[in-house]
Every structure is written in structure tokens, then in C-alpha cells.
Design a protein around this motif. Sequence first.
Motif, PDB file in Angstrom:
ATOM      1  N   PRO A 199       1.200  -1.593   0.014  1.00 44.98           N
ATOM      2  CA  PRO A 199      -0.237  -0.503  -0.039  1.00 44.98           C
ATOM      3  C   PRO A 199       1.051   1.348  -0.037  1.00 44.98           C
ATOM      4  CG  PRO A 199      -0.476  -0.452   2.075  1.00 44.98           C
ATOM      5  CD  PRO A 199       1.026  -1.806   1.602  1.00 44.98           C
ATOM      6  N   ARG A 200       0.160   2.409   0.053  1.00 40.02           N
ATOM      7  CA  ARG A 200       1.083   3.359  -0.399  1.00 40.02           C
ATOM      8  C   ARG A 200       1.525   3.482   0.577  1.00 40.02           C
ATOM      9  NH1 ARG A 200      -1.478   8.653  -2.847  1.00 40.02           N
ATOM     10  NH2 ARG A 200      -2.930   8.092  -2.918  1.00 40.02           N
ATOM     11  N   ASP A 201       1.007   3.861   1.999  1.00 37.52           N
ATOM     12  CA  ASP A 201       1.795   4.417   3.212  1.00 37.52           C
ATOM     13  C   ASP A 201       3.193   3.365   2.915  1.00 37.52           C
ATOM     14  OD1 ASP A 201      -0.666   5.201   3.913  1.00 37.52           O
ATOM     15  OD2 ASP A 201      -1.169   4.529   5.435  1.00 37.52           O
ATOM     16  N   GLU A 202       3.664   2.295   3.321  1.00 30.32           N
ATOM     17  CA  GLU A 202       4.349   1.799   3.152  1.00 30.32           C
ATOM     18  C   GLU A 202       5.470   2.020   2.264  1.00 30.32           C
ATOM     19  OE1 GLU A 202       3.257  -2.420   3.634  1.00 30.32           O
ATOM     20  OE2 GLU A 202       5.868  -3.329   3.116  1.00 30.32           O
ATOM     21  N   ILE A 203       4.820   2.598   1.045  1.00 27.04           N
ATOM     22  CA  ILE A 203       5.988   3.443  -0.091  1.00 27.04           C
ATOM     23  C   ILE A 203       6.820   4.323   0.382  1.00 27.04           C
ATOM     24  CG2 ILE A 203       6.237   3.858  -2.287  1.00 27.04           C
ATOM     25  CD1 ILE A 203       3.385   1.994  -3.104  1.00 27.04           C
ATOM     26  N   LEU A 204       5.404   5.311   1.503  1.00 28.95           N
ATOM     27  CA  LEU A 204       5.417   6.762   1.420  1.00 28.95           C
ATOM     28  C   LEU A 204       6.941   5.742   2.817  1.00 28.95           C
ATOM     29  CD1 LEU A 204       2.393   8.272   1.437  1.00 28.95           C
ATOM     30  CD2 LEU A 204       4.559   8.782   0.742  1.00 28.95           C
ATOM     31  N   ARG A 205       6.655   5.305   3.496  1.00 23.03           N
ATOM     32  CA  ARG A 205       7.778   4.841   4.735  1.00 23.03           C
ATOM     33  C   ARG A 205       8.908   4.507   4.388  1.00 23.03           C
ATOM     34  NH1 ARG A 205       3.438   2.742   7.555  1.00 23.03           N
ATOM     35  NH2 ARG A 205       3.827   0.665   6.660  1.00 23.03           N
ATOM     36  N   GLU A 206       9.329   3.320   3.070  1.00 21.36           N
ATOM     37  CA  GLU A 206      10.687   2.925   2.525  1.00 21.36           C
ATOM     38  C   GLU A 206      10.889   4.767   2.263  1.00 21.36           C
ATOM     39  OE1 GLU A 206      10.898  -0.536   0.348  1.00 21.36           O
ATOM     40  OE2 GLU A 206      12.427   0.557  -1.007  1.00 21.36           O
ATOM     41  N   ILE A 207      10.434   5.159   1.150  1.00 24.82           N
ATOM     42  CA  ILE A 207      11.518   6.823   0.942  1.00 24.82           C
ATOM     43  C   ILE A 207      11.614   7.234   1.790  1.00 24.82           C
ATOM     44  CG2 ILE A 207      10.969   8.276  -1.236  1.00 24.82           C
ATOM     45  CD1 ILE A 207       9.322   6.240  -2.701  1.00 24.82           C
ATOM     46  N   SER A 208      10.140   7.475   2.387  1.00 33.15           N
ATOM     47  CA  SER A 208      11.032   8.269   4.191  1.00 33.15           C
ATOM     48  C   SER A 208      12.174   8.459   4.383  1.00 33.15           C
ATOM     49  CB  SER A 208       9.723   9.291   4.797  1.00 33.15           C
ATOM     50  OG  SER A 208       8.750   9.617   4.118  1.00 33.15           O
ATOM     51  N   ALA A 209      12.436   7.103   4.427  1.00 34.47           N
ATOM     52  CA  ALA A 209      13.332   6.747   5.935  1.00 34.47           C
ATOM     53  C   ALA A 209      14.830   6.930   5.147  1.00 34.47           C
ATOM     54  CB  ALA A 209      12.790   4.827   5.994  1.00 34.47           C
ATOM     55  N   ASP A 210      14.206   7.462   4.050  1.00 32.34           N
ATOM     56  CA  ASP A 210      16.146   6.998   3.443  1.00 32.34           C
ATOM     57  C   ASP A 210      16.504   8.715   3.144  1.00 32.34           C
ATOM     58  OD1 ASP A 210      18.268   7.012   1.835  1.00 32.34           O
ATOM     59  OD2 ASP A 210      17.887   4.816   1.240  1.00 32.34           O
ATOM     60  N   LEU A 211      15.403   8.956   1.773  1.00 34.22           N
ATOM     61  CA  LEU A 211      15.436  10.637   1.921  1.00 34.22           C
ATOM     62  C   LEU A 211      14.652  11.466   2.258  1.00 34.22           C
ATOM     63  CD1 LEU A 211      14.503   9.379  -2.084  1.00 34.22           C
ATOM     64  CD2 LEU A 211      17.350   9.864  -0.968  1.00 34.22           C
ATOM     65  N   GLY A 212      14.314  11.010   3.667  1.00 37.92           N
ATOM     66  CA  GLY A 212      13.353  12.068   4.885  1.00 37.92           C
ATOM     67  C   GLY A 212      11.761  12.088   4.458  1.00 37.92           C
ATOM     68  N   LYS A 213      11.035  12.845   5.430  1.00 35.77           N
ATOM     69  CA  LYS A 213       9.816  12.892   5.328  1.00 35.77           C
ATOM     70  C   LYS A 213       9.041  13.071   4.037  1.00 35.77           C
ATOM     71  CE  LYS A 213       5.810  13.433   8.353  1.00 35.77           C
ATOM     72  NZ  LYS A 213       5.510  12.324   7.455  1.00 35.77           N
ATOM     73  N   ALA A 214       8.209  11.986   3.055  1.00 35.65           N
ATOM     74  CA  ALA A 214       7.639  12.622   1.963  1.00 35.65           C
ATOM     75  C   ALA A 214       6.239  13.295   2.526  1.00 35.65           C
ATOM     76  CB  ALA A 214       7.914  11.421   1.264  1.00 35.65           C
ATOM     77  N   GLU A 215       6.403  15.040   1.551  1.00 33.96           N
ATOM     78  CA  GLU A 215       5.150  15.029   1.736  1.00 33.96           C
ATOM     79  C   GLU A 215       4.191  15.292   0.693  1.00 33.96           C
ATOM     80  OE1 GLU A 215       4.377  16.402   4.805  1.00 33.96           O
ATOM     81  OE2 GLU A 215       6.068  16.741   6.197  1.00 33.96           O
ATOM     82  N   PHE A 216       2.936  15.069   0.437  1.00 33.52           N
ATOM     83  CA  PHE A 216       2.277  15.680  -0.715  1.00 33.52           C
ATOM     84  C   PHE A 216       2.620  16.541  -1.045  1.00 33.52           C
ATOM     85  CE2 PHE A 216      -1.557  16.779  -2.767  1.00 33.52           C
ATOM     86  CZ  PHE A 216      -1.795  16.518  -3.548  1.00 33.52           C
ATOM     87  N   ILE A 217       2.522  17.340  -2.311  1.00 36.61           N
ATOM     88  CA  ILE A 217       2.171  18.412  -2.497  1.00 36.61           C
ATOM     89  C   ILE A 217       1.278  18.660  -4.046  1.00 36.61           C
ATOM     90  CG2 ILE A 217       4.439  19.988  -2.269  1.00 36.61           C
ATOM     91  CD1 ILE A 217       6.103  18.262  -4.910  1.00 36.61           C
ATOM     92  N   VAL A 218       1.235  18.109  -5.049  1.00 39.36           N
ATOM     93  CA  VAL A 218      -0.059  17.974  -5.895  1.00 39.36           C
ATOM     94  C   VAL A 218      -0.347  16.824  -6.369  1.00 39.36           C
ATOM     95  CG1 VAL A 218       1.487  18.269  -7.547  1.00 39.36           C
ATOM     96  CG2 VAL A 218      -0.495  19.518  -7.813  1.00 39.36           C
ATOM     97  N   THR A 219      -1.499  16.733  -6.946  1.00 40.73           N
ATOM     98  CA  THR A 219      -2.189  15.972  -7.701  1.00 40.73           C
ATOM     99  C   THR A 219      -2.035  15.988  -9.479  1.00 40.73           C
ATOM    100  OG1 THR A 219      -3.820  14.828  -6.155  1.00 40.73           O
ATOM    101  CG2 THR A 219      -4.210  13.908  -8.602  1.00 40.73           C
ATOM    102  N   GLU A 220      -1.137  15.305 -10.363  1.00 34.56           N
ATOM    103  CA  GLU A 220      -0.714  15.055 -11.444  1.00 34.56           C
ATOM    104  C   GLU A 220      -1.561  14.645 -12.379  1.00 34.56           C
ATOM    105  OE1 GLU A 220       3.723  15.449 -12.468  1.00 34.56           O
ATOM    106  OE2 GLU A 220       3.525  17.936 -11.375  1.00 34.56           O
ATOM    107  N   GLY A 221      -3.006  14.394 -12.293  1.00 34.19           N
ATOM    108  CA  GLY A 221      -3.304  12.998 -13.708  1.00 34.19           C
ATOM    109  C   GLY A 221      -3.902  12.150 -12.334  1.00 34.19           C
ATOM    110  N   THR A 222      -3.400  11.177 -12.382  1.00 33.05           N
ATOM    111  CA  THR A 222      -3.291   9.205 -12.299  1.00 33.05           C
ATOM    112  C   THR A 222      -2.672   9.748 -10.404  1.00 33.05           C
ATOM    113  OG1 THR A 222      -2.046   8.304 -13.435  1.00 33.05           O
ATOM    114  CG2 THR A 222      -4.689   8.439 -13.222  1.00 33.05           C
TER     115      THR A 222
END
Length: 311
Positions: A199-222
Motif C-alpha cells: 500500500p501507499r503508506d508503506e511506499i511512503l515510509r520506505e522512501i521517507s526513511a532514506d530521503l527524509g519525510k515525504a510530503e504530498f505536494i500536488v495531484t498530477e493526472g492519476t
Amino acid sequence: MNDSYGRRIDYLRVSVTDRCNLRCIYCMPESGIPHIDHSSILRLEEIQQLTGLIHHALDLRKIRITGGEPLVRRGIVSLVKGISPLAETVMTTNGILLPELASDLHAAGLSRINISIDSLKDEVIREVTRRNVTLSMVEKAIEAAKENNLDPVKVNCVVLKGVNSGELAAMVRWAQSMSITMRFIEHMPMTGSMCSHIPRDEILREISADLGKAEFIVTEGTADMYVTGSGTRFGIIAPVDGGMCANCTRLRLTAEGELLPCLAGGESLNLRDMLRSGSKDGEIIKAVHDLVSKKPHHGACGGVSMWRIGG
Ligand code: SAM
Ligand code: SF4
């Protein structure tokens, strides 16, 4: 035209073939697809004619050519040339054949390209595609797209538990170094798929752990776009977790000429049979309007095949 939920349906995805030169584990069975009689597949002129009629019915804004693998379809360049005057024409491809075709595709009116890549490791790419594909082949495709102005290039990665999970932050960094947009697609449980969903939360957790907390900015298409604490951008396409249906503006034309209002199935329209049985243009346009008025608001994925309907 707006559907009954007020969505303007102006984006057509056209699957030009059900064939592919790869056998991705999340998409196709290893043995390939069941044999479909050649005469069932739309001819290039039929694809062009039907796309023109759908455009007439809906005033399309965007047409995406997909498959199967669209670049294995013979005559793809002339098809793009025939369709591109109608609306912005873009393509989703695995990129393997792109270096030899990019220049002609651009000259034919293709404007942008999305390329699929699921790992930076050759052995994982081979495991996923079940073919001898390497990172360098995909990088050559990306360079060919950029050199021929088929940009901005977006790359799509289906996140697969135990296969490429663990590589996501590295892929974000790699995409930044290539000046392209990295987007992670939640795996959908389609027919032929052998993978499990992250799921999305797990993807976000994995990337944030390495590159710093990921924040939503905008929806582009899908895709929902995020920026990490270290300033790198990436997207997540989350069809399973939801949120995409409310803004869905798409119809899909399969290689066999079926027009589908929803990836998850439901009612469809056999335009090939209408065309071949001599239906008048007005009848086809009216049937497209009727289908759009019945486009569902939400569907459950499963029981359909990605290679058939083009993602
Ligand atoms: N062959 C081309 C390619 O791979 O880019 C175009 C067709 S492919 C069916 C279109 C998109 O669907 C690709 O980005 C692919 O990764 C995605 N896809 C295929 N099966 C999927 C699945 N089970 N879940 C999520 N995305 C999937
Ligand atoms: Fe082929 Fe694309 Fe499906 Fe992979 S995802 S098997 S490249 S159609």
C-alpha cells in the motif's frame, strides 16, 4: 461530454496490440497470452477510424497508445501519424524498441512517453520481465526519448513485495540524476499477476526513511506527487487504495475493439462488431454517448488482464 457524475470524459487509452516482447510477472503469464484469432484484432485503419469517431463523440483532450507492447505492432508509426492530429498523443511502452523508433514517432506527432522499469538491478529486471532486459537498455530508451523531444519522460515502477521493495529510494535518486519523473504504481491484483500488493503508506515510509519525510505536494493526472525532506520529487499511483475513481476521465479501447468505461470491467461496447457490420457513424457516436452516461463511479479491480486493456 460529462458522465452522470459530472466527470468530463476526454481521455482515451488505445491498446493497439495484446502481444508483448516481455512477460512481466505482474501482467502476463509466462507462456504468453491465449491465442486470439488475428481477424479479431482491429486493423490499423479500424483503430484510426474508431478513434476518430470517439473523438467526434467526446472531443478528446488526450489519447494514450498502449498495449501489450505498442512498439511491437507493425505500422505503429503510421497509426500515430493518423491519430495525433486529433488530440495530444502520448504512449506507454517498455522502451525496448524505442531507440530505433523514437525519431519517427516524434515526427509522426507523438508528444510524450512513459517508460516502465521496475528495478535498477539487472537480475531483478530479468526476474520481473522474464526476459534478458538490462538497466542499460531502459536507460538507452530514456535517452532516445529525451533526444527526440518525447518529454518530459515519466518512468513507472510497479511496487512488488520482496522483489523491488527496498530499492524505492534508490530509484527516486536515479530518476533525479536522469532528469525524469519517477512514479510508483501500486500493484493491482489482475488476472495473470503473480505478485502481492504494497500500500501507499508503506511506499511512503520506505522512501521517507532514506530521503527524509515525504510530503504530498500536488495531484498530477492519476499520480499524487510528493517531495522528500532532501528535495527529490516522485509520484504514487494508487488505484487499489482508491481516490482515483472520483476524477477518472478515461475510456479504454482494447485491441479487439471493445470500449470499456472502467478498468475494473462492467458494461462495455463492441465497436469492432458495430464497424464491421456497417453501423453508421451516427449510430457509433450515439452508442459511445450511451456508454459514457453509464460509466461507473467506482470499480473493484480483478478478473481482467492488463495486457488486454493496456493499464
Ligand atoms: N507494455 C507497456 C509497458 O509495460 O509500459 C504498456 C502496457 S502495460 C499493460 C501499461 C502499464 O500497466 C505499465 O506501466 C505496467 O507497469 C502497468 N501494469 C501492468 N500490470 C499491472 C498490475 N498488475 N498492477 C499495476 N500496474 C500494472
Ligand atoms: Fe508487456 Fe507491459 Fe505487460 Fe510488461 S507490463 S508484460 S511490458 S504489456
